[in-house]
Design a protein around this motif. Structure first.
Motif, short mmCIF file in Angstrom:
data_model
loop_
_atom_site.label_atom_id
_atom_site.label_comp_id
_atom_site.label_asym_id
_atom_site.label_seq_id
_atom_site.Cartn_x
_atom_site.Cartn_y
_atom_site.Cartn_z
N GLN A 1 0.82 -1.21 0.00
CA GLN A 1 0.00 0.00 0.00
C GLN A 1 0.86 1.26 0.00
N TYR A 2 2.02 1.22 0.63
CA TYR A 2 2.91 2.38 0.65
C TYR A 2 3.61 2.55 -0.70
N LEU A 3 3.96 1.44 -1.31
CA LEU A 3 4.57 1.50 -2.64
C LEU A 3 3.60 2.11 -3.65
N LEU A 4 2.35 1.71 -3.58
CA LEU A 4 1.32 2.25 -4.48
C LEU A 4 1.14 3.75 -4.25
N ALA A 5 1.07 4.17 -2.99
CA ALA A 5 0.91 5.59 -2.68
C ALA A 5 2.10 6.41 -3.19
N ILE A 6 3.30 5.92 -3.01
CA ILE A 6 4.50 6.63 -3.48
C ILE A 6 4.52 6.68 -5.00
N ARG A 7 4.12 5.61 -5.64
CA ARG A 7 4.06 5.60 -7.11
C ARG A 7 3.10 6.69 -7.61
N ARG A 8 1.94 6.82 -6.96
CA ARG A 8 0.98 7.87 -7.34
C ARG A 8 1.58 9.26 -7.11
N TRP A 9 2.25 9.43 -5.96
CA TRP A 9 2.88 10.72 -5.66
C TRP A 9 3.94 11.07 -6.70
N LEU A 10 4.77 10.09 -7.10
CA LEU A 10 5.81 10.34 -8.11
C LEU A 10 5.19 10.76 -9.44
N LYS A 11 4.09 10.15 -9.80
CA LYS A 11 3.40 10.51 -11.05
C LYS A 11 2.91 11.96 -10.98
#
Length: 124
Positions: A51-61
């Motif tokens: 869930q943290y990896l997904l959130a960071i991926r969205r933030w990077l985008k």
């Protein structure tokens, strides 16, 4: 007003971003390597961190869109169990492990270089 946590800083100008995560009773962190487009969740307690990896991926985008016109690159995500993260030997040294992992990373070393024997000295 800019609501981004990075304000007007282009995070992609930095090769390594280290993000500490407090889970209420446990410290862990995410390491982002912008040169290899890799996001690693590093948890000495062994959790995966999807869930943290997904959130960071969205933030990077979102951050990419602030500074560049082209599409955001694909990021490779690696949960903790794919990163060979050294595991803590008790339930209370997670913060020390996290800080020692971060120190190794800022020195350009892999966390596999981590040695448990250094934990006691680091706590002092």
């Amino acid at each position: 007003m800019d609501k981004s946590i990075s304000r007007n800083i282009n995070i992609f100008d930095y090769q390594l971003l280290l993000i500490p995560i407090w889970l209420g009773n446990h410290w862990t962190h995410i390491a982002i390597d912008t040169s290899t487009r890799q996001i690693r969740y590093l948890d000495s307690g062994g959790e995966g961190g999807d869930q943290y990896l997904l959130a960071i991926r969205r933030w990077l985008k979102t951050e990419w869109k602030r500074f560049y016109k082209d599409n955001a690159p694909n990021w490779r995500t690696l949960p903790s169990m794919q990163c060979a993260v050294p595991q803590q030997l008790n339930e209370h040294d997670c913060g020390v492990y996290m800080l020692m992992f971060m120190e190794l990373q800022t020195d350009g070393q892999d966390i596999s270089m981590f040695v448990d024997e250094g934990v006691e000295d680091a706590r002092k």
